[in-house]
Motif scaffolding. Structure first.
Motif, PDB file in Angstrom:
ATOM      1  N   VAL A 426     100.739  -7.820  82.580  1.00  0.00           N
ATOM      2  CA  VAL A 426     101.397  -6.926  81.628  1.00  0.00           C
ATOM      3  C   VAL A 426     100.315  -6.165  80.877  1.00  0.00           C
ATOM      4  O   VAL A 426      99.398  -6.769  80.305  1.00  0.00           O
ATOM      5  CB  VAL A 426     102.287  -7.707  80.644  1.00  0.00           C
ATOM      6  N   LEU A 427     100.424  -4.845  80.892  1.00  0.00           N
ATOM      7  CA  LEU A 427      99.415  -3.971  80.300  1.00  0.00           C
ATOM      8  C   LEU A 427      99.999  -3.269  79.078  1.00  0.00           C
ATOM      9  O   LEU A 427     101.158  -2.850  79.082  1.00  0.00           O
ATOM     10  CB  LEU A 427      98.956  -2.926  81.320  1.00  0.00           C
ATOM     11  N   PHE A 428      99.165  -3.117  78.061  1.00  0.00           N
ATOM     12  CA  PHE A 428      99.613  -2.500  76.817  1.00  0.00           C
ATOM     13  C   PHE A 428      98.772  -1.283  76.427  1.00  0.00           C
ATOM     14  O   PHE A 428      99.181  -0.505  75.570  1.00  0.00           O
ATOM     15  CB  PHE A 428      99.565  -3.526  75.679  1.00  0.00           C
ATOM     16  N   ALA A 429      97.606  -1.121  77.023  1.00  0.00           N
ATOM     17  CA  ALA A 429      96.707  -0.025  76.661  1.00  0.00           C
ATOM     18  C   ALA A 429      97.300   1.314  77.092  1.00  0.00           C
ATOM     19  O   ALA A 429      97.833   1.450  78.199  1.00  0.00           O
ATOM     20  CB  ALA A 429      95.338  -0.228  77.307  1.00  0.00           C
ATOM     21  N   THR A 430      97.193   2.307  76.224  1.00  0.00           N
ATOM     22  CA  THR A 430      97.769   3.621  76.529  1.00  0.00           C
ATOM     23  C   THR A 430      97.111   4.252  77.753  1.00  0.00           C
ATOM     24  O   THR A 430      97.770   4.970  78.507  1.00  0.00           O
ATOM     25  CB  THR A 430      97.624   4.555  75.315  1.00  0.00           C
ATOM     26  N   SER A 431      95.828   3.985  77.971  1.00  0.00           N
ATOM     27  CA  SER A 431      95.144   4.564  79.133  1.00  0.00           C
ATOM     28  C   SER A 431      95.740   4.037  80.436  1.00  0.00           C
ATOM     29  O   SER A 431      95.956   4.796  81.392  1.00  0.00           O
ATOM     30  CB  SER A 431      93.648   4.248  79.074  1.00  0.00           C
ATOM     31  N   ALA A 432      96.017   2.735  80.481  1.00  0.00           N
ATOM     32  CA  ALA A 432      96.616   2.148  81.682  1.00  0.00           C
ATOM     33  C   ALA A 432      98.032   2.667  81.894  1.00  0.00           C
ATOM     34  O   ALA A 432      98.442   2.960  83.022  1.00  0.00           O
ATOM     35  CB  ALA A 432      96.618   0.628  81.566  1.00  0.00           C
ATOM     36  N   LEU A 433      98.789   2.794  80.804  1.00  0.00           N
ATOM     37  CA  LEU A 433     100.160   3.291  80.919  1.00  0.00           C
ATOM     38  C   LEU A 433     100.187   4.737  81.396  1.00  0.00           C
ATOM     39  O   LEU A 433     101.072   5.131  82.167  1.00  0.00           O
ATOM     40  CB  LEU A 433     100.880   3.166  79.573  1.00  0.00           C
ATOM     41  N   LYS A 434      99.220   5.534  80.961  1.00  0.00           N
ATOM     42  CA  LYS A 434      99.146   6.928  81.421  1.00  0.00           C
ATOM     43  C   LYS A 434      98.883   6.993  82.919  1.00  0.00           C
ATOM     44  O   LYS A 434      99.455   7.823  83.626  1.00  0.00           O
ATOM     45  CB  LYS A 434      98.055   7.674  80.648  1.00  0.00           C
ATOM     46  N   ARG A 435      98.011   6.112  83.420  1.00  0.00           N
ATOM     47  CA  ARG A 435      97.712   6.114  84.853  1.00  0.00           C
ATOM     48  C   ARG A 435      98.936   5.677  85.653  1.00  0.00           C
ATOM     49  O   ARG A 435      99.279   6.299  86.671  1.00  0.00           O
ATOM     50  CB  ARG A 435      96.529   5.188  85.135  1.00  0.00           C
ATOM     51  N   LEU A 436      99.615   4.635  85.203  1.00  0.00           N
ATOM     52  CA  LEU A 436     100.822   4.187  85.896  1.00  0.00           C
ATOM     53  C   LEU A 436     101.897   5.272  85.862  1.00  0.00           C
ATOM     54  O   LEU A 436     102.598   5.497  86.857  1.00  0.00           O
ATOM     55  CB  LEU A 436     101.357   2.905  85.261  1.00  0.00           C
TER      56      LEU A 436
END
Length: 476
Positions: A426-436
């Motif tokens: 489970v990812l919470f960082a905005t950078s990871a969410l932007k890539r997904l």
């Protein structure tokens, strides 16, 4: 007439047994009763062997918990544990105390704050990252896959594992006995002779006789030196590189993690190793101290017979119920349990942007038909469905608002939620969410939207097939 009475008594006994053991899961009970009605004796024999194994499930859970407790103190001392919602970097999470409490209470693994992640898109990028990390190993390499093929990419992995084992690196290798049932013995023998320690999670011969066959190890884990780890949807095989003509282009998502989260990937592997080999590994060097190189929050969630909670299903349900703007899901198999199904329907009715990408052509006809049986009602509620056209999509990704995203091994189906050994990050960082999110938008562009009016006019024969397969959906 006596034989009819005997048959009736046997049938009542079989029905009562299923209802007794499956009363907590009515949908599963209905599926087995349907099989029992169609195949009275054979159906019950199959049920006995594959449907329930409560005592062994307890043993599995106990073994995993004991191993975890033995390492817990050390792991917590070396980990930046996020203990309250105010410590989260993601500003959108600051007011999600209920979801935060759910995340930290339903899993033995904490929410960790010192990580660096890299989203890996498709097989080529993933295999390159894995092999590069393995080549640099100094202490150990841990490899675990549901499917591992002895084809071109499989032999590349084998060569690296053998070379590192001969250099003195400890290499441990697990595959699932059902998913990798056709892995040649010669391939395994070559690994063993070079010093690679290999174990089936459930040996293929016994898998057909053992009642644990229903609990398949669907996890995909690579951990190198306890400092870098990989988890996601990609197994090892040339089909994941798009080299099988029948499958074509293979779209998938994997994740590379460095930092605290690797400790808990490692712990899952060690629990599986204990179950597969009987060996309890207590080497403290498997959890080396590390320098914090990132500030991303990550939580590793595992579910299956080794867990008290159906953790991944409960994460999905909890996240869906707090969504305010969007729910984006990519899954190769869509057979939601009643809770997830209703949460998606209510979210769409309330105006939330709910988009789900599924394959246009699946590798399983039965599962595909069962998946389509859920589509019409959700379309009518406002859910948007897209069918991936570029090839076969196998990614397992969930994105909720700008709160969190998940990448893992679990499909959006009841088998992954309740029976298989699964794993998700489970990812919470905005950078990871932007890539997904960017990958999701790209996948939408390679998909066709299902039109409700057109879908309603599908052939009657298909509708009947969907109804029949849906009755079996808890078992698929």
């Amino acid at each position: 007439m006596l034989w009819l009475l005997l048959v009736l008594i046997i049938f009542i006994f079989q029905t009562g047994t299923i209802l007794l053991f499956e009363f907590r899961k009515p949908s599963k009970a209905v599926a087995w009763l349907f099989i029992l009605f169609c195949f009275p004796l054979i159906g019950f024999v199959v049920y006995y062997f594959v449907a329930q194994d409560y005592q062994k499930r307890k043993v599995v859970r106990k073994a995993g918990s004991q191993l975890f407790r033995e390492f817990r103190e050390r792991l917590w001392a070396q980990t930046k544990v996020i203990e309250n919602v105010e410590q989260m970097h993601n500003p959108h999470f600051k007011h999600q105390e209920r979801l935060f409490n759910q995340l930290i209470r339903m899993s033995e693994n904490p929410l960790t704050g010192c990580n660096r992640t890299r989203v890996l898109t498709n097989g080529e990028e993933t295999f390159e990252a894995m092999l590069t990390a393995m080549e640099q190993a100094q202490h150990h390499i841990h490899v675990e896959f549901y499917i591992f093929r002895a084809d071109e990419i499989g032999k590349k992995f084998q060569k690296v594992m053998i070379r590192k084992a001969r250099e003195g690196v400890k290499v441990r290798f697990i595959v699932d006995g059902v998913g990798s049932y056709n892995l040649p013995y010669s391939f395994i023998r070559t690994c063993n002779e070079a010093g690679v320690e290999f174990h089936y999670f459930l040996p293929p011969f016994f898998a057909t006789l053992d009642r644990r066959i229903n609990y398949r190890n669907h996890r995909k884990i690579v951990v190198v030196d306890g400092t870098i780890g990989f988890v996601g949807g990609i197994n090892v095989g040339d089909d994941y590189l798009g080299k099988y003509p029948k499958v074509g282009f293979w779209r998938d998502t994997h994740l590379q993690i460095e930092g605290d989260g690797v400790y808990f990937l490692q712990n899952v592997f060690l629990s599986d190793w204990k179950l597969a080999s009987g060996e309890r590994l207590m080497d403290v060097n498997l959890f080396p101290p590390h320098t914090c190189t990132g500030d991303e929050e990550v939580q590793i969630l595992s579910s299956g017979p080794d867990q008290v909670w159906d953790t991944i299903q409960e994460l999905c349900f909890g996240a869906l119920t707090v969504a305010k703007k969007r729910i984006w899901i990519t899954t190769p198999y869509f057979i939601p349990d009643p809770g997830i199904y209703e949460a998606l329907k209510l979210a769409a009715v309330s105006g939330i942007d709910v988009k789900i990408i599924i394959p246009y052509q699946s590798d399983s006809k039965l599962v595909h038909l069962a998946s389509l049986s859920y589509v019409q009602d959700l379309l009518e509620a406002g859910v948007e469905f897209y069918q991936y056209r570029k090839g076969f999509i196998h990614a397992k990704v969930v994105i909720v608002d700008d709160l969190l995203g998940s990448v893992g091994t679990a499909n959006m189906d009841m088998r992954s939620f309740f029976y298989n050994f699964e794993l998700t990050a489970v990812l919470f960082a905005t950078s990871a969410l932007k890539r997904l999110s960017a990958d999701f938008v790209e996948d939408i562009s390679n998909s066709s939207k299902i039109d409700l009016n057109v879908f309603r006019r599908r052939p009657r024969s298909q509708k009947i097939a969907e109804i029949l397969t849906r009755m079996l959906s808890p078992l698929l």
